[in-house]
Scaffold this active site. Structure first.
Site, mmCIF file in Angstrom:
data_model
loop_
_atom_site.group_PDB
_atom_site.id
_atom_site.type_symbol
_atom_site.label_atom_id
_atom_site.label_comp_id
_atom_site.label_asym_id
_atom_site.label_seq_id
_atom_site.Cartn_x
_atom_site.Cartn_y
_atom_site.Cartn_z
ATOM 1 N N GLY A 343 0.835 -1.196 0.000
ATOM 2 C CA GLY A 343 0.000 0.000 0.000
ATOM 3 C C GLY A 343 0.868 1.243 0.000
ATOM 4 N N GLU A 380 2.379 5.722 7.884
ATOM 5 C CA GLU A 380 3.743 5.909 7.378
ATOM 6 C C GLU A 380 4.480 6.998 8.152
ATOM 7 O OE1 GLU A 380 4.672 3.560 5.580
ATOM 8 O OE2 GLU A 380 2.645 2.834 5.182
HETATM 9 ZN ZN LIG Z 1 4.099 -0.067 8.343
#
Ligand SMILES: [Zn+2]
Ligand SMILES: *[C@@H]1O[C@H](CO)[C@@H](O)[C@H](O)[C@H]1NC(C)=O
Ligand SMILES: *[C@@H]1O[C@H](CO)[C@@H](O)[C@H](O)[C@H]1NC(C)=O
Ligand SMILES: *[C@@H]1O[C@H](CO)[C@@H](O)[C@H](O)[C@H]1NC(C)=O
Ligand SMILES: *[C@@H]1O[C@H](CO)[C@@H](O)[C@H](O)[C@H]1NC(C)=O
Ligand SMILES: *[C@@H]1O[C@H](CO)[C@@H](O)[C@H](O)[C@H]1NC(C)=O
Ligand SMILES: *[C@@H]1O[C@H](CO)[C@@H](O)[C@H](O)[C@H]1NC(C)=O
Ligand SMILES: *[C@@H]1O[C@H](CO)[C@@H](O)[C@H](O)[C@H]1NC(C)=O
Ligand SMILES: *[C@@H]1O[C@H](CO)[C@@H](O)[C@H](O)[C@H]1NC(C)=O
Length: 900
Positions: A343, A380
């Site tokens: 992702g 992130e």
């Molecule tokens: Zn991660």
């Protein structure tokens, strides 16, 4: 370990509502504790005796250092000086896309040795490597010979003399590699813009592909400073972890640009990134941090980077406070790539994403798309500290990294979108996912021994749902204490740990240990402890929760099992009574929990299956998303087990009856489907209402979606379907239609942006025409039709369709070797693929096929899907037993319940 401490998922859920602070404390405690344990090298239990990981027991062929997967502890890198030149056009003579590189690495010798081992994979060396001494007083020995050890992925250099302890040496190399479309290392991504095919050179290093870009000491603990230079054509932008310096032009009269970057912080190789593209960006500066969102020009022009740009600053600020630590770098770049296997990837200072995970467009994106963007950015950014600044020593403790980020992503997203109540969704998303996988005997404990995880494919295997979700679950313990709570008719969870303590004291139990210790015990074992409290007698019993209660656990569990299992029926009766008379007495989140716990406990034979089904009868009156979602997740298992049998009709009739009031409700509050419901959760539930109503064949629903789709087909430039509803409307219209609908969808797919394309891609798997499904399966092997990043998920979509199940399984078996070689590099999709195409398996015949499949491909192997094959076999056996015991009673239950 003491016997009866209990931990409650119900309590955990409420804990989150009450305050993130206490949760953070728990997480911090468990994390610190686990790190200490890891340092002291007492990580246990072992995998010895486990039959599920044959790869770990493969004997090493010799004792030579270059046959070991782990680097010897002789050399420690200090800094690298690396220049890479990716060619965005194929080579005239070979037709290959390539990159060339020059690298020098300075490393300190910490133990005298006559051998240099450095990771290197699929690189060809164009000049003999050289070794010189950097520190004075010694000269480097000559190179005796050098070669590539392909199995263990080393460049091996044997020296005539030895490198001396505490001296620094420099190894210089020149090499060429292929810029392949394989989504790993330095690779190419391709897209078409304004009719022109464009190539992006980009990277994905984690876990072990930095060595495919340049020779490096490719282990996470071997951090170093990197001086990076990229050579690229005029008109393109070069990006890396550090800030760009002023580029220089016309290198040696070649029409190229040389862009150097500020040296990085001391960092791990798996977090490096190098990208050359002709992208545009939008930017912002928050305090002193430069924030940029990069994407293809058309996406930036359409404003698709704006949402990410808007949210990154506040999320970054939130984490600075949360960690009480400034963002460690001067810039934060985020970039959307057309081809990207995972992702997103938390490369330090240059985060890479799938296009759909970063780009938002109100004309195309659903609220789910938007939520995914907010949470994935938060995930992130959380890694910028946790993972990047502080890094796990070795991949066996990956869960620490991923689980932590998977948890705090909700906190970050909540900060970005406070109205969404995303923290409530932790329970639904991550907890369910891990429950399903972790309750199999072949699942792995969160923490493995370092020496058990060596080969690249074993490292990849760790990136499965377990590592991603189990830590979230750490703070959302399992049990059924809410039985106790509801008796008092309200929720007094102001001090939950105190409450937990009280509950234990009341039943005569003591918490045996500190929270940190409890957490750690749990983390190191497989499965879930389920503790049942009989609130009348005070009896406490405990079970290792496994989906198949009869399977043997070969890993030692630190839990002692109590043989007298007790279950308190009267509490369930009271609860069901409240649900059926006035369910709003029980808070929404607990209703969701109740349904979910009931089904999970039924799977573990702690309560009867019919009791679990009884928790769904009140849904006729339920309008809230969370309980519905929880029920649908669990109903999905019943669909999988029965949608090829005569029970199917009864299930359909029952669920249609249950969902019809919900469908009507949404029709009303959206003014005949004209507008989005207000709340985020209501928007999700509107989709559930339509999906289930159409799935169960409610004529009104089918007519509605067919009408919308026809309108679109009659004028393809006028799509009136609301973005939130597109996925389900497309799917159900294609399922109800034939080739004409499918071909229209394919045509739209081929020219759609990434956001819209994803919706169409999953919807095309919904057709009931076998020939269309088979042709679609074939398309997954042609990257110009279905991108490689999407191939395995498309196959899984097709397998989800009851008509496509057998076709997908045949397809995967027929093409296994090809799929393995072409797509095996990616770490996530492989276990998803195997689990996806086998999850309906529930007959002896299917079990035989699965075993045969395992045997037939023992040579090729299953790479990151190895564990998934064993899990699938185990799941099939468990499903067979379940059907044997439940089929007739469940069939009868649905038949009766469907009656008006
Ligand atoms: Zn991660
Ligand atoms: C890196 O290498 C280049 C040439 O290969 C050299 O000009 C430069 O000085 C080196 N930089 C460092 C920091 O070693
Ligand atoms: C490669 O192809 C280009 C354009 O077709 C041509 O100008 C160039 O001379 C070729 N180079 C070599 C080495 O063949
Ligand atoms: C590396 O060498 C092998 C063997 O000669 C060759 O097949 C391959 O194409 C080369 N790779 C590159 C990028 O030049
Ligand atoms: C955005 O980037 C442009 C071009 O590099 C620069 O001139 C501008 O100052 C930047 N704006 C912010 C807010 O950082
Ligand atoms: C981004 O923020 C700006 C300024 O607050 C706002 O006008 C714009 O609508 C936002 N864009 C998105 C997509 O959220
Ligand atoms: C860390 O906490 C201290 C004390 O509360 C505060 O003064 C400081 O600003 C914080 N630092 C960051 C980066 O948030
Ligand atoms: C159900 O309970 C809620 C609150 O507990 C109350 O407000 C509502 O009036 C009750 N509804 C009925 C139909 O009794
Ligand atoms: C489920 O509900 C039905 C109808 O209320 C009841 O007769 C039955 O005993 C319940 N089953 C269990 C296992 O509780």
């Amino acid at each position: 370990m003491g016997k009866g401490f209990f931990i409650s998922k119900g309590v955990g859920v409420l804990l989150i509502i009450v305050g993130a602070a206490s949760v953070a404390t728990i997480i911090a405690l468990s994390v610190v504790y686990s790190q200490e344990k890891a340092k002291n090298n007492e990580v246990s239990p072992t995998n010895e005796g486990s039959t599920t990981k044959p790869s770990t027991t493969t004997p090493t062929p010799s004792n030579k250092p270059w046959d070991q997967y782990r680097l010897p502890k002789t050399l420690v890198p200090e800094h690298y000086n690396l220049t890479l030149w990716p060619r965005l056009k194929p080579d005239n003579t070979t037709g290959l896309y390539i990159f060339t590189g020059e690298s020098s690495v300075e490393f300190k010798c910490v133990e005298e040795t006559d051998l240099i081992l450095i990771h290197s994979n699929k690189l060809n060396y164009t000049k003999a490597p050289t070794v010189v001494s950097v520190s004075g007083g010694v000269t480097a020995p000559n190179i005796k010979k050098h070669w590539l050890q392909t199995v263990t992925q080393y460049l091996v250099i044997e020296l005539e003399g030895t490198l001396k302890k505490d001296h620094v040496y420099r190894l210089s190399t020149e090499f060429v590699g292929e810029l392949a479309d394989d989504l790993g290392g330095f690779y190419r991504s391709v897209y078409t813009e304004d009719g022109i095919e464009k190539v992006v050179a980009t990277t994905q290093m984690q876990p072990t592909d930095a060595r495919k870009s340049f020779p490096c000491f490719d282990e996470p603990a071997l951090k170093a400073v990197f001086h990076i230079t990229l050579i690229h054509e005029p008109g393109t932008v070069a990006l890396s972890n550090g800030e760009q310096k002023e580029p220089s032009f016309n290198l040696d009269d070649k029409p190229v640009i040389e862009t150097s970057f500020d040296p990085t912080e001391k960092m791990s190789t798996y977090l490096l990134a190098f990208i050359v593209s002709d992208y545009d960006f939008v930017n912002n500066t928050i305090d002193t941090v430069l924030i940029r969102i990069f994407a293809r020009k058309s996406a930036i022009a359409a404003g698709q980077g704006d949402y990410a740009l808007n949210k990154t600053g506040p999320i970054l600020k939130f984490f600075e406070e949360y960690y009480n630590s400034s963002y460690p770098l001067p810039k934060s770049d985020q970039i959307a790539l057309p081809d990207f296997n995972a992702g997103a990837m938390e490369n330090w200072g240059l985060i890479t994403y799938r296009e759909t995970a970063l780009l938002y467009d109100p004309a195309f994106s659903s609220n789910g798309n938007k939520e995914r963007i907010a949470t994935i950015i938060a995930h992130e950014l959380a890694h910028m500290w946790f993972g990047n600044l502080v890094t796990l020593r070795w991949w066996n403790d990956l869960w620490l990294n991923e689980g932590f980020a998977s948890y705090v992503e909700y906190l970050g997203a909540d900060q970005a979108e406070p109205d969404w109540n995303v923290k409530d969704l932790i329970v639904l998303n991550d907890v369910h996912r891990v429950f399903a996988v972790d309750a199999l005997t072949s699942s792995h404990p969160l923490s493995s021994k370092e020496e058990d995880i060596q080969k690249p494919e074993q490292i990849s295997e760790l990136f499965d749902a377990i590592s991603y979700s189990k830590v979230s679950e750490c703070i959302i313990f399992t049990s059924i204490t809410y039985l106790n709570e509801f008796k008092f008719g309200n929720t007094v969870y102001t001090d939950l740990w105190k409450h937990l303590q009280d509950a234990c004291d009341n039943t005569g139990q003591k918490l045996p240990d500190t929270v940190a210790n409890i957490m750690n015990t749990w983390v190191l074992q497989m499965g879930f402890p389920v503790v049942t409290i009989d609130t009348v007698t005070g009896n406490v019993s405990q079970k290792h929760f496994l989906l198949d209660p009869d399977s043997k656990v070969t890993v030692d569990s630190p839990y002692k099992y109590v043989s007298k299992v007790n279950y308190d029926q009267s509490n369930w009766d009271k609860l069901l009574n409240i649900l059926s008379t006035n369910h709003t007495h029980i808070p929404v989140i607990n209703r969701a929990q109740l349904v979910d716990d009931a089904f999970n406990m039924a799977r573990a034979k702690i309560i009867p299956t019919l009791l679990a089904l009884n928790t769904t009868t009140y849904l006729r009156n339920e309008k809230e998303f969370m309980p519905w979602e929880s029920a649908l997740d669990n109903m999905n298992f019943f669909y999988l087990m029965f949608d090829r049998s005569d029970v199917y009709g009864h299930i359909q009739a029952y669920l249609q009856k249950q969902v019809t009031p919900l469908f009507r409700h949404f029709k009303e509050i959206t003014r005949n489907w004209a507008e989005d419901p207000k709340g985020h959760m209501d928007q999700y539930n509107e989709v559930n209402a339509i999906s289930l109503a159409c799935k169960t064949g409610l004529q009104e629903c089918t007519d509605l979606v067919k009408g919308w789709f026809q309108t679109w087909m009659s004028n393809s430039s006028n799509n009136i379907i609301r973005p939130n509803l597109r996925s389900t409307v497309y799917c159900n219209a294609i399922a109800a239609g034939g080739a004409k609908e499918w071909e229209f969808a394919w045509e739209q797919f081929s020219k759609a942006n990434a956001i819209e394309a994803d919706k169409l891609r999953s919807a095309m798997a919904c057709t009931k025409e076998p020939w269309l499904l088979n042709r679609y399966l074939e398309y997954t092997l042609t990257p110009s039709k279905i991108r490689k990043q999407d191939a395995t998920s498309t196959i899984v979509y097709i397998a989800n369709n009851v008509v496509g199940q057998a076709l997908a399984w045949d397809f995967v078996r027929a093409h296994w070797t090809y799929i393995f070689n072409e797509y095996g590099g990616g770490s996530f999709s492989f276990s998803n693929l195997i689990n996806g195409v086998t999850k309906r398996f529930s007959t002896d015949f299917e079990l035989q096929q699965l075993r045969q499949f395992k045997e037939d491909h023992s040579e090729t192997g299953f790479g990151s899907g190895t564990l998934a094959v064993d899990q699938s076999i185990e799941r099939t056996i468990s499903n067979m037993k379940w059907l044997e015991e439940n089929k007739s009673i469940v069939s009868k239950w649905f038949e009766d319940a469907a009656k008006p």
